[in-house]
Design an enzyme around this catalytic site. Structure first.
Site, PDB file in Angstrom:
ATOM      1  CG  ASP A 169       3.226   3.912  -0.171  1.00 31.02           C
ATOM      2  OD1 ASP A 169       4.244   3.769  -0.852  1.00 31.02           O
ATOM      3  OD2 ASP A 169       2.929   3.318   0.948  1.00 31.02           O
TER       4      ASP A 169
ATOM      5  CG  ASP B 132       5.144   2.161   5.277  1.00 29.52           C
ATOM      6  OD1 ASP B 132       5.810   1.429   6.102  1.00 29.52           O
ATOM      7  OD2 ASP B 132       5.180   1.965   3.872  1.00 29.52           O
TER       8      ASP B 132
ATOM      9  CG  ASP C 140       7.214   4.146  -2.366  1.00 27.62           C
ATOM     10  OD1 ASP C 140       6.642   3.308  -2.791  1.00 27.62           O
ATOM     11  OD2 ASP C 140       7.100   4.345  -1.013  1.00 27.62           O
TER      12      ASP C 140
ATOM     13  CB  CYS D 163      11.700  -0.465   4.130  1.00 23.74           C
ATOM     14  SG  CYS D 163      10.605   0.858   4.245  1.00 23.74           S
TER      15      CYS D 163
ATOM     16  CE  LYS E 166       7.398  -3.394   2.595  1.00 17.99           C
ATOM     17  NZ  LYS E 166       7.392  -2.755   1.211  1.00 17.99           N
TER      18      LYS E 166
ATOM     19  CB  ALA F 251       1.100  -5.775  -6.590  1.00 13.31           C
ATOM     20  CG  ASP F 252      -0.326   0.892  -7.779  1.00 10.78           C
ATOM     21  OD1 ASP F 252       0.742   1.676  -7.613  1.00 10.78           O
ATOM     22  OD2 ASP F 252      -0.858   1.135  -8.874  1.00 10.78           O
ATOM     23  CG  ASP F 253       3.725   2.452  -4.826  1.00 10.33           C
ATOM     24  OD1 ASP F 253       4.132   1.222  -4.668  1.00 10.33           O
ATOM     25  OD2 ASP F 253       4.267   3.159  -5.596  1.00 10.33           O
TER      26      ASP F 253
ATOM     27  CB  SER G  51      -0.555   4.931  21.320  1.00  7.78           C
ATOM     28  OG  SER G  51      -1.370   5.696  22.219  1.00  7.78           O
TER      29      SER G  51
END
Length: 340
Positions: free
Chosen positions: A86, A63, A221, A13, A16, A44-46, A135
């Site tokens: 999330d 993610d 989180d 993370c 980011k 701007a929430d998860d 992929s």
């Protein structure tokens, strides 16, 4: 699988895009117009939330990131646990997941298989199915999940709706990126690195499962933006989070490594974003670094009614013993976060 981590310029993370830059980039995006979209990127929430009936709403999140550990199987488990988080933070239950895979042709295919196996193991632990994925070949390995979950709209938990008088609980210890930075620099501690890796693999499923019988008003989180930037999202304009830094759960050796300036670029981006919104006067430099430290697959920051806080903490500690009460929520004072 030699060379798996060495093939990456950043990982976890901590890779980011900074919160301030991301805010600027999103300004050109169209605003939501569908009334069934209860939560979109502008909130701007998860995760995104879309209502499909009076009793049901879907939660969707995606993610992925490049490795922060050298073992592909372990990396797969961490990336999957992070992506599932999330859904849990918003009070939902995951339903199924899709793989997102970027992989260099030059690396051994056994590493790819191990990475996918690690992700599948965490999906199985979550009690859901892996339904497919996509992929591509890339210069660096990257892995994560797109996860779909569900929630009753009336029980949806946002990251920015604490109530004055609430108590703040943090379910995982801080210091992941700093400990991994020490390991990469060759000055790490084996036990501390093992503790950080174990924490990152831990699903937030077990803490979130305790929510239903308590008055949880807000939750998020704590990941790449660090505790302070995620705390700013929770406080918004209406509240102040009062955090007792003496009560923060910290990974072994994290404070020692932070005092030796083993910090990360992601942590510095978080410091720049927070800027002067938080008064750090009187806070030791090493504790400051831990407050800014990007957390890969970090814990839940929970805002719960004072009357339920002790009972909820006890319930969470049955599975996550490092969880701690770290502060309270007050009505807005001068600053959005006050550090003690």
């Amino acid at each position: 699988m030699e060379g798996f981590l060495a093939s990456c310029t950043s990982g976890g993370c901590g890779a980011k895009i900074g919160a301030a830059d991301l805010h600027d980039y999103l300004q050109a995006m169209p605003q939501k117009t569908d009334t069934n979209l209860l939560v979109g990127f502008a909130d701007a929430d998860d995760a995104a939330v879309y209502q499909i009936s009076p009793e049901r709403a879907l939660i969707n999140t995606v993610d992925f990131f490049s490795p922060m550990v050298d073992d592909p199987y372990t990396f797969g488990k961490i990336a999957a646990a992070n992506a599932l988080s999330d859904i849990y933070s918003m009070g939902g239950q995951p339903l199924y997941a899709l793989n997102i895979v970027c992989f260099p042709e030059r690396l051994p295919k056994e590493a790819l298989a191990a990475m996918l196996a690690g992700g599948a193991a965490k999906v199985k632990e979550a009690g859901i199915v892996l339904a497919g994925g996509h992929s591509i070949y890339d210069h660096e390995p990257k892995y994560g999940l797109a996860v779909t979950g569900e929630v009753t709209p009336q029980r949806l938990i946002h990251n920015h709706t604490p109530q004055t008088g609430d108590v703040l609980i943090l379910t995982k210890a801080l210091g992941v990126s700093i400990i991994l930075a020490a390991a990469r620099a060759g000055v790490g501690d084996a036990a501390a690195t093992a503790a950080a890796i174990a924490s990152m693999q831990r699903l937030n499923k077990y803490a979130a499962a305790k929510f239903s019988t308590y008055q949880v008003h807000a939750c998020t989180d704590v990941t790449g933006f660090g505790l302070l930037a995620h705390g700013l999202e929770m406080a918004r304009a209406e509240h102040t989070l009062v955090i007792d830094t003496e009560q923060l759960p910290l990974l072994p050796k994290a404070t020692e490594f932070a005092a030796e300036f083993l910090v990360t670029a992601g942590g510095e981006r978080n410091r720049e974003h927070v800027g002067e919104q938080v008064d750090l006067t009187g806070i030791k430099p090493e504790i400051q670094e831990l407050l800014f430290d990007p957390q890969t697959s970090g814990g839940l920051l929970i805002s719960v009614a004072e009357t339920d806080a002790a009972a909820l903490l006890t319930a969470i500690q049955q599975d996550d013993p490092v969880a701690r009460i770290i502060g309270v929520v007050s009505s807005r004072e001068q600053d959005p976060i006050i550090l003690l």
